[in-house]
Write a protein that holds these residues in place. Structure first.
Motif, PDB file in Angstrom:
ATOM      1  N   ARG A   1       0.828  -1.209   0.000  1.00  0.00           N
ATOM      2  CA  ARG A   1       0.000   0.000   0.000  1.00  0.00           C
ATOM      3  C   ARG A   1       0.862   1.258   0.000  1.00  0.00           C
ATOM      4  NH1 ARG A   1      -4.857  -1.454   4.315  1.00  0.00           N
ATOM      5  NH2 ARG A   1      -5.074  -3.656   3.731  1.00  0.00           N
ATOM      6  N   ALA A   2       1.946   1.207   0.776  1.00  0.00           N
ATOM      7  CA  ALA A   2       2.847   2.357   0.780  1.00  0.00           C
ATOM      8  C   ALA A   2       3.501   2.545  -0.583  1.00  0.00           C
ATOM      9  CB  ALA A   2       3.917   2.176   1.862  1.00  0.00           C
ATOM     10  N   LEU A   3       3.799   1.430  -1.267  1.00  0.00           N
ATOM     11  CA  LEU A   3       4.390   1.502  -2.608  1.00  0.00           C
ATOM     12  C   LEU A   3       3.433   2.165  -3.583  1.00  0.00           C
ATOM     13  CD1 LEU A   3       6.549   0.755  -4.690  1.00  0.00           C
ATOM     14  CD2 LEU A   3       5.469  -1.517  -4.848  1.00  0.00           C
ATOM     15  N   SER A   4       2.164   1.789  -3.541  1.00  0.00           N
ATOM     16  CA  SER A   4       1.185   2.410  -4.434  1.00  0.00           C
ATOM     17  C   SER A   4       1.092   3.906  -4.170  1.00  0.00           C
ATOM     18  CB  SER A   4      -0.183   1.752  -4.235  1.00  0.00           C
ATOM     19  OG  SER A   4      -0.131   0.381  -4.555  1.00  0.00           O
ATOM     20  N   HIS A   5       1.177   4.282  -2.878  1.00  0.00           N
ATOM     21  CA  HIS A   5       1.128   5.703  -2.532  1.00  0.00           C
ATOM     22  C   HIS A   5       2.333   6.441  -3.115  1.00  0.00           C
ATOM     23  CE1 HIS A   5       0.588   9.343  -0.159  1.00  0.00           C
ATOM     24  NE2 HIS A   5       1.806   9.197   0.333  1.00  0.00           N
ATOM     25  N   ARG A   6       3.542   5.845  -2.998  1.00  0.00           N
ATOM     26  CA  ARG A   6       4.743   6.487  -3.537  1.00  0.00           C
ATOM     27  C   ARG A   6       4.675   6.572  -5.066  1.00  0.00           C
ATOM     28  NH1 ARG A   6       7.534   9.252   0.362  1.00  0.00           N
ATOM     29  NH2 ARG A   6       7.567   8.002   2.283  1.00  0.00           N
ATOM     30  N   GLN A   7       4.197   5.528  -5.706  1.00  0.00           N
ATOM     31  CA  GLN A   7       4.124   5.541  -7.167  1.00  0.00           C
ATOM     32  C   GLN A   7       3.119   6.569  -7.662  1.00  0.00           C
ATOM     33  OE1 GLN A   7       3.229   1.391  -7.772  1.00  0.00           O
ATOM     34  NE2 GLN A   7       5.371   0.871  -8.246  1.00  0.00           N
ATOM     35  N   SER A   8       2.016   6.764  -6.912  1.00  0.00           N
ATOM     36  CA  SER A   8       1.039   7.770  -7.321  1.00  0.00           C
ATOM     37  C   SER A   8       1.620   9.170  -7.242  1.00  0.00           C
ATOM     38  CB  SER A   8      -0.209   7.670  -6.449  1.00  0.00           C
ATOM     39  OG  SER A   8       0.079   8.044  -5.103  1.00  0.00           O
ATOM     40  N   ARG A   9       2.624   9.349  -6.386  1.00  0.00           N
ATOM     41  CA  ARG A   9       3.282  10.657  -6.261  1.00  0.00           C
ATOM     42  C   ARG A   9       4.552  10.740  -7.114  1.00  0.00           C
ATOM     43  NH1 ARG A   9       4.512  12.075  -0.327  1.00  0.00           N
ATOM     44  NH2 ARG A   9       4.763  14.119  -1.279  1.00  0.00           N
ATOM     45  N   GLU A  10       4.806   9.678  -7.900  1.00  0.00           N
ATOM     46  CA  GLU A  10       5.991   9.615  -8.772  1.00  0.00           C
ATOM     47  C   GLU A  10       7.273   9.771  -7.958  1.00  0.00           C
ATOM     48  OE1 GLU A  10       5.554  12.429 -11.890  1.00  0.00           O
ATOM     49  OE2 GLU A  10       3.827  11.423 -12.787  1.00  0.00           O
ATOM     50  N   ASP A  11       7.286   9.128  -6.788  1.00  0.00           N
ATOM     51  CA  ASP A  11       8.458   9.144  -5.916  1.00  0.00           C
ATOM     52  C   ASP A  11       9.261   7.881  -6.209  1.00  0.00           C
ATOM     53  OD1 ASP A  11      10.334   9.236  -3.926  1.00  0.00           O
ATOM     54  OD2 ASP A  11       8.907   9.354  -2.253  1.00  0.00           O
ATOM     55  N   THR A  12      10.178   7.972  -7.164  1.00  0.00           N
ATOM     56  CA  THR A  12      10.932   6.789  -7.598  1.00  0.00           C
ATOM     57  C   THR A  12      11.846   6.272  -6.502  1.00  0.00           C
ATOM     58  OG1 THR A  12      10.888   7.670  -9.853  1.00  0.00           O
ATOM     59  CG2 THR A  12      12.446   5.887  -9.399  1.00  0.00           C
ATOM     60  N   ALA A  13      12.492   7.170  -5.773  1.00  0.00           N
ATOM     61  CA  ALA A  13      13.401   6.733  -4.708  1.00  0.00           C
ATOM     62  C   ALA A  13      12.631   5.997  -3.610  1.00  0.00           C
ATOM     63  CB  ALA A  13      14.141   7.933  -4.129  1.00  0.00           C
ATOM     64  N   GLY A  14      11.498   6.551  -3.228  1.00  0.00           N
ATOM     65  CA  GLY A  14      10.695   5.878  -2.219  1.00  0.00           C
ATOM     66  C   GLY A  14      10.170   4.543  -2.706  1.00  0.00           C
ATOM     67  N   ALA A  15       9.772   4.487  -3.976  1.00  0.00           N
ATOM     68  CA  ALA A  15       9.287   3.235  -4.536  1.00  0.00           C
ATOM     69  C   ALA A  15      10.393   2.184  -4.563  1.00  0.00           C
ATOM     70  CB  ALA A  15       8.735   3.467  -5.936  1.00  0.00           C
ATOM     71  N   ALA A  16      11.615   2.597  -4.923  1.00  0.00           N
ATOM     72  CA  ALA A  16      12.735   1.648  -4.950  1.00  0.00           C
ATOM     73  C   ALA A  16      12.992   1.078  -3.556  1.00  0.00           C
ATOM     74  CB  ALA A  16      13.981   2.352  -5.479  1.00  0.00           C
ATOM     75  N   ARG A  17      12.944   1.949  -2.530  1.00  0.00           N
ATOM     76  CA  ARG A  17      13.169   1.480  -1.160  1.00  0.00           C
ATOM     77  C   ARG A  17      12.095   0.482  -0.741  1.00  0.00           C
ATOM     78  NH1 ARG A  17      12.453   5.865   0.998  1.00  0.00           N
ATOM     79  NH2 ARG A  17      10.362   5.547   1.878  1.00  0.00           N
ATOM     80  N   LEU A  18      10.841   0.745  -1.113  1.00  0.00           N
ATOM     81  CA  LEU A  18       9.742  -0.129  -0.708  1.00  0.00           C
ATOM     82  C   LEU A  18       9.756  -1.451  -1.469  1.00  0.00           C
ATOM     83  CD1 LEU A  18       7.040   2.601  -0.280  1.00  0.00           C
ATOM     84  CD2 LEU A  18       7.799   1.017   1.486  1.00  0.00           C
ATOM     85  N   HIS A  19      10.184  -1.427  -2.731  1.00  0.00           N
ATOM     86  CA  HIS A  19      10.355  -2.694  -3.446  1.00  0.00           C
ATOM     87  C   HIS A  19      11.337  -3.587  -2.687  1.00  0.00           C
ATOM     88  CE1 HIS A  19       7.949  -2.359  -7.025  1.00  0.00           C
ATOM     89  NE2 HIS A  19       8.491  -1.194  -7.393  1.00  0.00           N
ATOM     90  N   GLY A  20      12.400  -2.977  -2.203  1.00  0.00           N
ATOM     91  CA  GLY A  20      13.383  -3.750  -1.447  1.00  0.00           C
ATOM     92  C   GLY A  20      12.818  -4.303  -0.147  1.00  0.00           C
ATOM     93  N   ARG A  21      12.031  -3.499   0.573  1.00  0.00           N
ATOM     94  CA  ARG A  21      11.444  -3.992   1.825  1.00  0.00           C
ATOM     95  C   ARG A  21      10.467  -5.131   1.558  1.00  0.00           C
ATOM     96  NH1 ARG A  21      10.274   1.307   5.659  1.00  0.00           N
ATOM     97  NH2 ARG A  21      12.419   2.108   5.651  1.00  0.00           N
ATOM     98  N   ILE A  22       9.694  -5.007   0.470  1.00  0.00           N
ATOM     99  CA  ILE A  22       8.771  -6.090   0.123  1.00  0.00           C
ATOM    100  C   ILE A  22       9.557  -7.361  -0.184  1.00  0.00           C
ATOM    101  CG2 ILE A  22       7.105  -6.869  -1.604  1.00  0.00           C
ATOM    102  CD1 ILE A  22       6.185  -3.935  -1.826  1.00  0.00           C
TER     103      ILE A  22
END
Length: 752
Positions: free
Chosen positions: A607-628
């Motif tokens: 859910r946090a990843l979807s939120h970051r992607q909706s805001r086009e936050d690539t760095a945050g999305a990359a970090r969350l992919h790793g946590r997943i």
């Protein structure tokens, strides 16, 4: 039964100092007699308890109760006896003290009291720990010590019960108004008034020996009018000291005048004090419209003490009398020149003079001195104050606080009282900003702001600011609590809590200041809920959740984060709070990770990843992919973990972060190897190795070499496996040698 005695007693009406404070040397020298009571207390320490006589000695500390009316000198007697016990050497671990009732008559929370006692022992406490946990820590700490606990203003036996150490090697001195019937085997000693001889000696300290000797009958009459109470006698002596031309009989007539004290015809009780030439007036504040509440009804006050106080109050000059009334608003009954100046609306120098004058008359008790703004702590610096760079703080006597609140309600307009409180909070915020700003580098905006402030509110250096913060911390926390509870100055309350939080983090560090920060965040939450501020509510809940999670209270943290998520989603101006929303989602994932619930952790991270992607936050999305990928791998779902790590690697490649790209590829290779796909793992690992070498990450290169060796062995490529393992061992050996060379001092080569 309580034993009542009329014996020699303390010379002043001192009924308590702030927790952790010390009484001044003047208070020690002023102690008179109470020889019979001291002897009884000594005997009670030695006497066998009821359980001992019954053959069942209880492993609990002996509890001695000093009971009496406010103003009877009960705390002064307890302090004197505690000094005797410490001097005897039986309690080498010293004196711990706490006050169990605040000046307004409200019981202090046990959790706060226990934290004060643990802080006095030099022990850190866990942020947000409950009462049972803290009392357990206190009893455990005291089980290994021989100490005296002085617990002042005990309101009930329930307050005392959880604080009694489970060891006979400690002594508890409780000070209360009456008996504590719920405490087993308590040894009470109830104080009456002073003997006539001691009362006359006390009057002589203010009136002088000549006036008492010339008219002994009037002096005895005055002592009777004061009911032989030390506090009332001290105030009567102060009145005589302030009127050297008056006879003792004049004081007798004055103390018998009607209790309803009218304001002087030529005095304006609401006029601010004039500022001396060359000093600027404090900042103006808009006059609030709401009326303040003056707190709960005060406890009953002895009639003799009331009449003595009114006599002293009426004789004060108008500025001093007004300041005395306004000091009823001082948080926790503590005041320094800055607090007094803000309350009265006068310069700091004027407030300093007035406070000293009130203390000489027995209306305040000095505590300290402590470092203050405008006073350097460097011993080589020229002293800028009467104590060589230190500032006196003052404690409002507990027996006088209800009377001061009565005078405040009778003589001050509600709007004026609220304005005084607002000035005090505003001055406190400014001091806290200065306390933080002095730690910033020279030339920074914060230091420039500090340089523009008046000299009286500037801190000389970091050490001075830190000393002031520690000395004033009880009062600062009390000010924050009062401001949050008031409900009329919520903007100032939020600013005060924010400034105090930043100052604590700056001087103590976030971890060490955790217990105080936890309570401050709770105050912010209370104000935010009252004012319906979803952004502030979400921030407070997130901070509380972080502290709960750090302390291992993961279930509580989950509740905090869910509430923060709801607050962040609350519509305000048709937009949710995206920063708080993302942080709440990630924090929920982190907490479930700590609990080992991998599937729920992956769900919240998604859910946090979807939120970051909706805001086009690539760095945050990359970090969350790793946590997943991490939590799915821990749960054994290597196929989904591989997909997550490949997505993380792709995101890091787009960001141009070679090191993070190499790390994500390494995790993808490990997932392939665990999934039983060594050939794919070998190819992915080789790509990760190239990226790690480009990034210059030697440790990651060594780790990848070992991974490639394992993959090669599984594929039967023993020669390649040996090559990778040898390269990894060389890299690790080089790193160990480099670390050892950095830790070892260089060799000194001496010539012939």
């Amino acid at each position: 039964m309580a034993r009542t005695a009329r014996g020699d007693g303390p010379a002043d009406g001192h009924t308590g100092t702030p927790a952790g404070g010390t009484a001044g040397t003047a208070a020690r020298a002023a102690f008179l007699g109470r020889r019979e009571e001291l002897a009884r207390l000594r005997a009670d320490v030695e006497a066998a308890g009821l359980d001992t006589m019954a053959g069942r000695p209880a492993p609990r500390a002996r509890v001695l109760l000093v009971a009496g009316r406010p103003g009877s000198g009960r705390t002064a007697l307890a302090e004197e006896f505690a000094r005797e016990m410490l001097a005897s050497g039986r309690y080498p671990d010293g004196l711990l003290r706490a006050r169990l009732t605040d000046p307004a008559g409200n019981p202090a929370p046990t959790e706060r009291t226990v934290r004060e006692l643990l802080r006095g022992l030099g022990l850190a406490t866990t942020a947000g720990a409950d009462e049972d946990e803290l009392t357990g820590e206190l009893r455990d700490a005291l089980s290994r010590r021989r100490a005296v606990l002085l617990l002042d203003d005990v309101g009930s036996a329930a307050q005392l019960d959880g604080l009694i150490p489970d060891t006979r090697h400690c002594l508890v001195l409780a000070v209360a108004r009456g008996p504590l019937t719920g405490v087993p085997d308590v040894r009470p000693c109830t104080l009456g008034g002073l003997r006539s001889s001691s009362a006359l000696r006390l009057l002589e300290r203010g009136a002088g020996e000549v006036r008492v000797t010339v008219d002994p009958t009037a002096a005895e009459r005055l002592a009777e009018e004061c009911a032989h109470l030390p506090a009332a006698l001290t105030l009567a002596g102060g009145w005589l000291a302030a009127h050297p031309e008056a006879a003792v009989v004049d004081a007798v007539r004055r103390i018998n005048e009607p209790l309803d004290e009218p304001p002087a015809a030529d005095d304006d009780p609401y006029a601010p004090l004039p500022a001396p030439a060359g000093e600027a007036d404090p900042d103006d504040e808009p006059e609030p419209e709401a009326e303040p509440e003056h707190g709960p009804d005060p406890a009953p006050v002895d009639d003799a003490l009331r009449r003595a106080f009114l006599m002293a109050h009426a004789a004060l000059p108008a500025p001093a009398a007004r300041l005395l009334r306004l000091l009823a608003l001082a948080p926790d009954g503590l005041a320094d020149p800055h607090t007094a100046a803000a309350l009265a609306g006068c310069p700091v120098a004027t407030a300093r003079t007035l406070l000293a004058h009130l203390a000489l008359l027995g209306l305040l008790h000095p505590v300290g001195p402590h470092p203050g703004p405008g006073h350097p702590t460097d011993a080589t610096a020229a002293p800028s104050g009467p104590e060589g760079g230190l500032e006196h703080h003052y404690q409002v006597p507990g027996c006088l606080h209800p009377l001061m609140r009565e005078r405040l309600a009778a003589r001050e307009k509600p709007a004026d009282a609220l304005l005084a409180r607002a000035r005090m909070l505003e001055r406190t915020v400014r001091l806290l900003r200065g306390c933080e700003a002095v730690t910033e580098p020279p030339g920074s905006p914060a230091r420039q702001w500090l340089a523009e402030q008046p000299a009286a509110v500037r801190f000389a250096d970091r050490a001075t600011a830190a000393g002031w913060l520690e000395a004033r911390l009880p009062g600062l926390l009390a000010a924050a609590r009062l401001a949050a509870d008031d409900g009329q100055l919520d903007t100032l309350a939020r600013r005060l809590v924010a400034a105090l939080s930043r100052a604590l983090i700056t001087h103590r560090g976030a971890e060490h200041a955790g217990p105080e920060l936890y309570r401050l965040h709770e105050l912010v939450l209370r104000v935010a809920e009252r004012q319906r501020l979803p952004r502030e509510k979400a921030a407070a809940l997130l901070s509380l959740g972080d502290l709960d999670a750090r302390a291992g209270r993961h279930t509580v943290a989950l509740d905090r984060y869910r509430a923060a998520l709801e607050a962040a989603r609350a519509q305000r101006d048709h937009a949710a709070d995206p920063a708080a929303l993302g942080r709440a989602l990630e924090s929920l994932g982190d907490t479930y990770t700590e609990l080992g619930d991998w599937q729920r952790a992956a769900d919240w991270y998604g859910r946090a990843l979807s939120h970051r992607q909706s805001r086009e936050d690539t760095a945050g999305a990359a970090r969350l992919h790793g946590r997943i990928g991490t939590v799915l791998g821990r749960g054994g779902d290597w196929r989904e973990a591989l997909l997550a790590w490949r997505s993380a690697a792709a995101a890091h490649r787009r960001l141009g972060d070679t090191g993070a790209h190499a790390g994500a590829l390494a995790e993808a290779a490990r997932a392939q190897e665990r999934a039983g796909r060594p050939q794919e793992a070998l190819r992915t690992g080789q790509e990760a190795l190239r990226q790690a070498e480009r990034a210059g990450d030697r440790r990651l290169v060594a780790t990848l070499r070992l991974l490639l060796a394992d993959c090669a062995e599984r594929l039967g490529e023993t020669q390649a496996a040996a090559s990778h393992r040898a390269a990894a061992e060389r890299l690790l050996a080089d790193d160990r040698a480099l670390e050892e060379s950095e830790e070892s001092p260089p060799l000194r080569v001496q010539g012939p």
